[in-house]
Design an enzyme around this catalytic site. Sequence first.
Site, PDB file in Angstrom:
ATOM      1  N   LYS A 185      -2.080  -1.649  -3.760  1.00 36.56           N
ATOM      2  CA  LYS A 185      -2.941  -0.461  -3.737  1.00 36.56           C
ATOM      3  C   LYS A 185      -2.071   0.792  -3.850  1.00 36.56           C
ATOM      4  O   LYS A 185      -1.135   0.941  -3.071  1.00 36.56           O
ATOM      5  CB  LYS A 185      -3.753  -0.424  -2.442  1.00 36.56           C
ATOM      6  N   LYS A 193       0.868  -1.184   0.000  1.00 37.89           N
ATOM      7  CA  LYS A 193       0.000   0.000   0.000  1.00 37.89           C
ATOM      8  C   LYS A 193       0.901   1.229   0.000  1.00 37.89           C
ATOM      9  O   LYS A 193       1.627   1.485   0.957  1.00 37.89           O
ATOM     10  CB  LYS A 193      -0.915   0.008   1.214  1.00 37.89           C
TER      11      LYS A 193
END
Length: 338
Positions: free
Chosen positions: A258, A205
């Site tokens: 992400k 992320k």
Amino acid sequence: MSQETGTTMLNLLQRPRRNRKHPAIRAFVRETTLAPEHLIYPLFVHAGEDDVPIASMPGCARLSQRGLLAEVEAARAVGVDIIALFPAVAEGLKTPDGREAWNPNGLVPNTIKALKDRWPDLVIVTDVALDPYNSDGHDGIVAPDGRILNDETVEALCNQALCQARAGADIVAPSDMMDGRVQALREALDGEGFIDVSILAYTAKYASGFYGPFRDALDSAPKSGDKKTYQMDPANAREAMREAELDEVEGADILMVKPAGPYLDILAALRRATSLPLAAYQVSGEYAMLKAACERGWLDEKRVVLESLLGIRRAGADVIFTYFARQAAEWLVASSRR
């Protein structure tokens, strides 16, 4: 010489266009597929009685319980059977330790129970992070000097995940990026008998600028500082491999990248490096950009949305979190019926 044009024919043994000449041929040589079962639908919920549109995410809203049930019913009708819940928590419930995150009577546990009462077979993914509940707006507990406390946060995350599992969550998804949280969550869940609750780890992320509309939706932006000491540097690729190795060893069932679109190289590299299922999150900023361009008539929404999702699948994602999930599934189902 061509009898049709009178031009000299090229002496080619290989003509790749022969495999593109007919829809049926294109169909059987197609390497990547996209279907509703490849989509997870992220939904924003709040405790209010009305649905509140999110200005920076046209078509999305903070949903009331009634609105959520209606949206899930519509999504399931076109084959989207996995949803992810993200809560917009009242400001008065936010504290420095984020303890509302494990309130058994809180918004997320009550929402899970309402959904499971209606659809016992619905798969529910829950976010494990403190930012919706933290008065500082961070994914972790903030020390007086501004540091994000790793180990203290992991303890809180275990409390949060257990609360969600008790309510009926099928998959817990730690998005906090604290070190060691996957192993701690696995041990906590197993210790209470939740051996079938999966962990979908936000493995890579990144500290991205594409999260802005999401933070508007949840009012969860940091009150001070940024998230760069725990989310990954967008410049780094090898570091993602290290995070993946750790999450796999610690017991993750699914790994996540992400954002999706700007990090397809990371997704492809992880696909080569692991046999675990991979998820990718087409984040709020990606959604907002496509929506804005399409609303202005600059792009064909159906075409570019499905193309963007197919690209994420082609890079290696087994499943995609996308705010387009319901709409994309409707298009896919309609296309399959022709």
